[in-house]
Design a protein around this motif. Structure first.
Motif, PDB file in Angstrom:
ATOM      1  N   ARG B 293       0.830  -1.195   0.000  1.00  0.00           N
ATOM      2  CA  ARG B 293       0.000   0.000   0.000  1.00  0.00           C
ATOM      3  C   ARG B 293       0.880   1.266   0.000  1.00  0.00           C
ATOM      4  O   ARG B 293       0.660   2.203  -0.760  1.00  0.00           O
ATOM      5  N   HIS B 294       1.905   1.237   0.834  1.00  0.00           N
ATOM      6  CA  HIS B 294       2.782   2.408   0.963  1.00  0.00           C
ATOM      7  C   HIS B 294       3.572   2.669  -0.321  1.00  0.00           C
ATOM      8  O   HIS B 294       3.764   3.815  -0.709  1.00  0.00           O
ATOM      9  N   THR B 295       4.055   1.604  -0.947  1.00  0.00           N
ATOM     10  CA  THR B 295       4.841   1.819  -2.176  1.00  0.00           C
ATOM     11  C   THR B 295       3.945   2.355  -3.283  1.00  0.00           C
ATOM     12  O   THR B 295       4.383   3.152  -4.108  1.00  0.00           O
ATOM     13  N   ARG B 296       2.698   1.932  -3.279  1.00  0.00           N
ATOM     14  CA  ARG B 296       1.788   2.425  -4.314  1.00  0.00           C
ATOM     15  C   ARG B 296       1.583   3.928  -4.168  1.00  0.00           C
ATOM     16  O   ARG B 296       1.634   4.684  -5.137  1.00  0.00           O
ATOM     17  N   PRO B 306       5.729   1.636  -8.712  1.00  0.00           N
ATOM     18  CA  PRO B 306       5.887   1.123  -7.344  1.00  0.00           C
ATOM     19  C   PRO B 306       6.679  -0.187  -7.303  1.00  0.00           C
ATOM     20  O   PRO B 306       7.291  -0.503  -6.287  1.00  0.00           O
ATOM     21  N   ARG B 307       6.704  -0.900  -8.419  1.00  0.00           N
ATOM     22  CA  ARG B 307       7.468  -2.152  -8.446  1.00  0.00           C
ATOM     23  C   ARG B 307       8.966  -1.889  -8.334  1.00  0.00           C
ATOM     24  O   ARG B 307       9.702  -2.670  -7.743  1.00  0.00           O
ATOM     25  N   ILE B 326      10.317   3.935   2.708  1.00  0.00           N
ATOM     26  CA  ILE B 326       9.729   3.888   1.366  1.00  0.00           C
ATOM     27  C   ILE B 326       9.822   5.243   0.671  1.00  0.00           C
ATOM     28  O   ILE B 326      10.187   5.325  -0.506  1.00  0.00           O
ATOM     29  N   THR B 327       9.499   6.305   1.405  1.00  0.00           N
ATOM     30  CA  THR B 327       9.536   7.631   0.793  1.00  0.00           C
ATOM     31  C   THR B 327      10.951   7.990   0.361  1.00  0.00           C
ATOM     32  O   THR B 327      11.167   8.537  -0.723  1.00  0.00           O
ATOM     33  N   ASP B 328      11.936   7.659   1.214  1.00  0.00           N
ATOM     34  CA  ASP B 328      13.335   7.911   0.849  1.00  0.00           C
ATOM     35  C   ASP B 328      13.683   7.225  -0.470  1.00  0.00           C
ATOM     36  O   ASP B 328      14.259   7.831  -1.369  1.00  0.00           O
ATOM     37  N   VAL B 329      13.333   5.955  -0.538  1.00  0.00           N
ATOM     38  CA  VAL B 329      13.667   5.178  -1.731  1.00  0.00           C
ATOM     39  C   VAL B 329      12.979   5.763  -2.959  1.00  0.00           C
ATOM     40  O   VAL B 329      13.600   5.949  -4.014  1.00  0.00           O
ATOM     41  N   ALA B 330      11.696   6.098  -2.815  1.00  0.00           N
ATOM     42  CA  ALA B 330      10.942   6.632  -3.957  1.00  0.00           C
ATOM     43  C   ALA B 330      11.549   7.954  -4.428  1.00  0.00           C
ATOM     44  O   ALA B 330      11.716   8.176  -5.638  1.00  0.00           O
TER      45      ALA B 330
END
Lengths: 349, 349
Positions: B293-296, B306-307, B326-330
C-alpha cells in the motif's frame, strides 16, 4: 532463434484459447499480441486451442478463423516471432500455406508421444516452405524416457529444429521431467523444450527443472491461462528466471502488465485457471479432461467415487477416444467393492 | 510424531485466517477440523493468523478468541494433533496455559530469521508445560544458510523438537530451499520442516525440494488459503507426495473433500488465493505485504513504478516496521530517473 539462455513462447492466444472456449476475438488477440511484443516476448503462438483447423464440431468453433486472427495479430508484431500449431489430421496444407503467407516464423507440429511417425510429411512440408519446424510430443507422461527419445529422434530425422516435451495432463513430477529432458538433451543434436500444465501445482517448478537439465525453450500463458488449472504462468516464469539469473529477452514488468492490464479485463472470473479437485485428479491420474464428465456419470450409475475410476483409467494409460472403457472400469470397481463388502460381512460372522 | 515419511501440518485455521481477515467462526473452524481429522491429517494449527494474542488493532481482530476457537475445534479431533502458534511479543503465557488446558499437543514459536534469541524463555516454558515445541524461522530468504543454521541451533539449544524454515514472502527458489534445508538437516539433530508460500508459483515445487533434502515435516492449507497467493495447497501436496511414493498418513480423497466440500463454500471468491501482480512482486522482491500500500502511494507521489520501489526495498532487506524508508527510496529513484533523463537529453544535443 534468440541469443538468450531461454526462448519463451507465449501461448495465451493458443493453449489459452481452451479457457475461453476459443472465443477470443481478433481485436482481443491483437491487444494481447501488442502487449507481448512491447514486452519483448520471444514468440507468440496463435490459433485455435487445438491448432489450425481445430474450429469444428469436434473441438469447438472459435470466434474467428485462423486467417482472421493472423490478420489481426501480424501487424502488432515487430520483433516477436509468430508461431502456429499444426496437429496432423486436424490442420491442412491450405491453412499452413495461409500462415506462411501471413509471415509465420515457426510451425509447431504436435503428435501423441508415441505417434511421431505420422508427422514426417508435415515436417517436410513446413521445412520446404522455409519455416522453423518444432515437434511437440503430447501426453508425455504416458511413455518412458527411452520411448520418448525414440519418438523425438524421429522428429529430428524428419527435420525438426526443436522437440518439446509436452506435459499435457500436468502429470509429471520434477524428477520425471529431469529424467526425460536430460535424456533428450544428451541424445539429440537439436534444441529441447518443455511445456507444463499446472494440475499438480508444478507449472513453474517443473519448468525450472527442465531448464536446469538443459531445455532451452519453454511455454507459458499470461495468468497461466489454459484449460482447468492452466499452463505455466508466464509472467511468474519471467520473474523466476530473472531471479534465478537466466539471461532472457522478455521484460518482467512488461509481461506483468500484459497479464493484468490487457488479459485480465478480457477474462471472466470463471474462465481463470483454478487448481480445483477436477484439475488435480486429472494430473494425479494422468488422464485427459475429456474423461471427467463420463467418469462422473459412470460413478453415479455404479455408486463408485469417480476419482477411483480416473485412477484406474490412468493406470490403464487410456487416451482420447477410449471413453467407452469407462463403463467397464466402473462396473468392475463396483463388483470388486461388492465382493469386498460381502467378504467382510462373511468374516464378521 | 508419526511414523510416516512426512508429517503434514494443515494451517487452514491459522495462516489461512489471513485470507479471511481472521473472520472464521468457531463453527466453521469446527467443520474444517472435523473434515481434516476424518482425512487423517497429522496436525492442524489453530489461532489468529498472527498467533495467539494476534487479535488486536495492529493485526486485525479475529471473529472469536483463541479459547472460543479451541473450544469448538478440540472436540472434533480424534487422532489429529493440535498445534497453536506463539509469536514472542504477541502471545502471552496466559494464552499458552489456556491452550495447554485445552489439550494442545504442539506449540510453534516463531521469530524473524535472525532473532531466535528472543525465544529462549518461550521454549523453556512450552517444554515445562509438556508440549512439543517447534521453532519457526520467518522470512528466511533474508538470511544466508550459515546464519539460518546459527539461529536454528539456538532454537535447538533452547529445547526445540523441530525447526521450520519459513519462506514467509514466497521468495525462495528451489535451489535456495535445497541449500538451506540440506545444511539444517546435516547440522541439526532435531527434525527440520519447511513452510512455503506461493508468490513465485513454487509452493509445491519448493516443498518437494525441501523434502528431497531431508525435511520431514511441512505445512499447507486447503486450497492454498493464505494471504495473497497463499500457502502450499495441501490437497495437491498430498496427491503429489502419494504420486512420488512418500508414505504419508492423510487420505488424498479425504483432504480433497475437506477442501472442496467444506472449505470452499465458506470462502468468498475474492478471498481465494490469487497469484496476481502484487503477490508476484512480493515474492520477486522478497518483501512483506504490508509494504504494498505504501509503495503504491509513494509511486504515485514521485511518478515512479511502485514495483521499482519494491525491488529496491528488497535489495535493502527491509523488514516490517521500516515502512518510513519507502519515501526515501521513492524520492531517490525519482532523482535518479530525472538525472538520467537530463543526461540523455544532454547527449541528444
Amino acid at each position: 532463434m534468440t541469443d538468450s539462455d531461454v526462448r519463451l513462447v507465449d501461448m495465451t492466444l493458443r493453449d489459452g484459447m481452451h479457457a475461453v472456449d476459443h472465443q477470443f476475438t481478433p481485436a482481443e488477440m491483437a491487444d494481447v499480441a501488442a502487449a507481448l511484443d512491447a514486452a519483448d516476448m520471444d514468440v507468440v503462438e496463435v490459433s485455435h486451442g487445438d491448432g489450425m483447423g481445430g474450429s469444428s464440431i469436434n473441438y469447438g468453433f472459435s470466434a474467428a478463423t485462423t486467417e482472421e486472427y493472423l490478420d489481426a495479430v501480424v501487424p502488432e508484431l515487430t520483433d516477436t516471432e509468430l508461431s502456429v500449431l499444426l496437429l496432423p489430421g486436424i490442420g491442412t496444407v491450405e491453412e499452413l500455406d495461409m500462415a506462411v503467407d501471413h509471415g509465420a516464423d515457426i510451425c509447431r507440429i504436435a503428435t501423441h508421444v508415441t505417434e511421431a511417425d505420422i508427422s514426417e510429411d508435415h515436417f517436410g512440408y513446413v521445412k520446404d516452405r522455409g519455416l522453423e519446424a518444432n515437434g511437440l510430443l503430447m501426453l508425455s507422461h504416458m511413455a518412458e524416457p527411452e520411448r520418448i527419445l525414440k519418438e523425438a529422434k524421429l522428429m529430428e530425422e524428419y527435420g525438426a529444429d526443436a522437440v518439446y516435451l509436452m506435459d499435457s495432463a500436468g502429470a509429471l513430477l520434477p524428477n520425471d521431467v529431469r529424467d526425460r529432458i536430460s535424456l533428450l538433451v544428451d541424445e539429440l543434436s537439436i534444441d529441447v523444450g518443455f511445456h507444463a500444465h499446472n494440475n499438480l501445482g508444478l507449472g513453474i517448478g517443473n519448468t525450472l527443472a527442465a531448464l536446469e537439465e538443459g531445455a532451452v525453450t519453454t511455454d507459458g500463458c499470461l495468468r497461466g491461462l489454459g484449460a482447468g488449472s492452466g499452463n505455466a504462468q508466464i509472467e511468474v516464469l519471467v520473474g523466476v528466471l530473472e531471479k534465478a539469473g537466466y539471461d532472457i529477452n522478455p521484460d518482467f514488468f512488461g509481461v506483468m502488465d500484459a497479464a493484468e492490464d490487457v488479459l485480465v479485463p478480457m477474462i471472466d472470473d470463471d474462465e481463470m485457471p483454478e487448481l480445483d479437485n477436477d484439475s488435480l485428479m486429472l494430473g494425479y491420474a494422468g488422464v485427459y479432461s475429456s474423461f471427467l464428465r463420463h467418469t462422473r456419470r459412470a460413478g453415479e450409475k455404479y455408486d463408485i467415487d469417480p476419482r477411483e475410476i480416473l485412477v484406474k483409467l490412468g493406470e490403464m494409460e487410456v487416451v482420447g477416444g477410449q471413453e467407452d472403457l469407462i463403463t467397464d472400469v466402473a462396473s468392475r470397481l463396483a463388483e470388486e467393492k461388492e465382493s469386498g463388502a460381502a467378504a467382510e460381512a462373511a468374516s464378521d460372522d
